[in-house]
Design an enzyme around this catalytic site. Sequence first.
Site, PDB file in Angstrom:
ATOM      1  N   TYR A  44      -3.378 -14.694   1.539  1.00 30.04           N
ATOM      2  CA  TYR A  44      -4.254 -13.717   0.897  1.00 30.04           C
ATOM      3  C   TYR A  44      -5.470 -14.475   0.360  1.00 30.04           C
ATOM      4  CZ  TYR A  44      -0.242 -10.484   0.750  1.00 30.04           C
ATOM      5  OH  TYR A  44       0.823  -9.669   1.054  1.00 30.04           O
ATOM      6  N   PRO A  82       3.359   1.079  -0.294  1.00 30.25           N
ATOM      7  CA  PRO A  82       4.103   2.204  -0.880  1.00 30.25           C
ATOM      8  C   PRO A  82       3.228   3.429  -1.127  1.00 30.25           C
ATOM      9  CG  PRO A  82       3.657   0.550  -2.553  1.00 30.25           C
ATOM     10  CD  PRO A  82       3.254  -0.054  -1.236  1.00 30.25           C
ATOM     11  N   LEU A  83       1.910   3.203  -1.145  1.00 27.18           N
ATOM     12  CA  LEU A  83       0.975   4.310  -1.359  1.00 27.18           C
ATOM     13  C   LEU A  83       0.137   4.578  -0.113  1.00 27.18           C
ATOM     14  CD1 LEU A  83      -0.168   3.358  -4.978  1.00 27.18           C
ATOM     15  CD2 LEU A  83       1.628   4.945  -4.282  1.00 27.18           C
ATOM     16  N   GLY A  84       0.600   4.071   1.030  1.00 29.74           N
ATOM     17  CA  GLY A  84      -0.088   4.339   2.284  1.00 29.74           C
ATOM     18  C   GLY A  84      -0.916   3.199   2.817  1.00 29.74           C
ATOM     19  N   GLY A  85      -1.232   2.207   1.980  1.00 31.78           N
ATOM     20  CA  GLY A  85      -1.961   1.047   2.455  1.00 31.78           C
ATOM     21  C   GLY A  85      -3.432   1.321   2.674  1.00 31.78           C
ATOM     22  N   PHE A  86      -3.926   0.915   3.846  1.00 25.59           N
ATOM     23  CA  PHE A  86      -5.346   1.035   4.145  1.00 25.59           C
ATOM     24  C   PHE A  86      -5.776   2.499   4.259  1.00 25.59           C
ATOM     25  CE2 PHE A  86      -4.119  -3.094   6.191  1.00 25.59           C
ATOM     26  CZ  PHE A  86      -4.716  -3.902   5.239  1.00 25.59           C
ATOM     27  N   THR A  87      -4.806   3.402   4.505  1.00 25.83           N
ATOM     28  CA  THR A  87      -5.078   4.842   4.539  1.00 25.83           C
ATOM     29  C   THR A  87      -4.207   5.503   3.480  1.00 25.83           C
ATOM     30  OG1 THR A  87      -5.496   4.716   6.915  1.00 25.83           O
ATOM     31  CG2 THR A  87      -5.170   6.898   5.971  1.00 25.83           C
ATOM     32  N   PRO A  88      -4.724   5.758   2.292  1.00 27.78           N
ATOM     33  CA  PRO A  88      -3.901   6.298   1.204  1.00 27.78           C
ATOM     34  C   PRO A  88      -3.200   7.596   1.595  1.00 27.78           C
ATOM     35  CG  PRO A  88      -6.020   5.571   0.373  1.00 27.78           C
ATOM     36  CD  PRO A  88      -6.102   5.487   1.866  1.00 27.78           C
ATOM     37  N   LEU A  89      -2.025   7.787   1.028  1.00 23.24           N
ATOM     38  CA  LEU A  89      -1.238   8.978   1.301  1.00 23.24           C
ATOM     39  C   LEU A  89      -2.026  10.244   0.966  1.00 23.24           C
ATOM     40  CD1 LEU A  89       2.174   7.884  -0.269  1.00 23.24           C
ATOM     41  CD2 LEU A  89       1.674   8.070   2.173  1.00 23.24           C
TER      42      LEU A  89
END
Length: 294
Positions: free
Chosen positions: A66, A216-223
């Site tokens: 990272y 957990p929240l969708g990553g690069f594309t939010p939920l």
Amino acid sequence: MTKQTNLGGSFTLPDTSMTVNRMGYGAMQLAGPQVWGPPRDVDAAVAVLREAVASGVNHIDTSDFYGPHVTNQIIKRALHPYMDGLVIVTKVGARRGDDKSWIHALSRQELIDAVHDNLRNLGLDTLDVVNLRVGGVMGPSEGSIKEPLTVLVELKRQGLIQHLGLSNVSPEQLAEAQTITDIVCVQNLYNVAHRNDDALIDDLAKQGIAYVPFFPLGGFTPLQSSTLNAAAASLHATPMQVALAWLLQRSANILLIPGTSSAEHLRENLKAATLQLSPEVIADLDSIGRVPAQ
């Protein structure tokens, strides 16, 4: 700052003395855009880490790729010498190209170098947990993982690693790994809308092994879900808080590592551990991403 009284309960990694609060912190977003280079405000990143730990977070997920190197250096600046009971989990198996791409780095020398990079940049003599990252960016790929895992087992025997986990693996690869060494955690893509690992989570729970969902929240594309939004409105919470609460209530072996570079967002994430979802709300949320029976 007063410690949070509820961070989702605690979980002890199997056959270890490491007990962590289930709501942890993922360090990936401490780096600059595209997880590359330093953040705009290093002091703010340091402050977020210190507030997380002051709030009771004792499980930090990171990697030396990272940045590269950036997040581990910030963690060291913020928290070293580390408090007793703080578990830092890192991962190896990838590196960054000059074009900011994510490249497999699973050769013997690459893995050895990665472990030493993590040790140096974190300021440690031994790493608490190292996850072997295989597969693609978003999920597992087929094939044996014996060769790279054996390298990490050797480093564990040398005392450079205490415990081993896996990331981006299939159930078959987990089974192969368990014939080689003890596995304390699995880190795969999973969230309320992406449910491919339902059976794996249940199997790991029976074995007492931690499951740590990334994105957990969708990553690069939010939920995005009207069902999720409706549940959030009914609970006077944000959709992301409900998504995290759903994961905590999904299975007691799930550990969360939502990441953020914002202190305000950190507080929102931690508050998710205080949400109680009714069976009716859980049933509604389950409908978002349930995998049909084969």
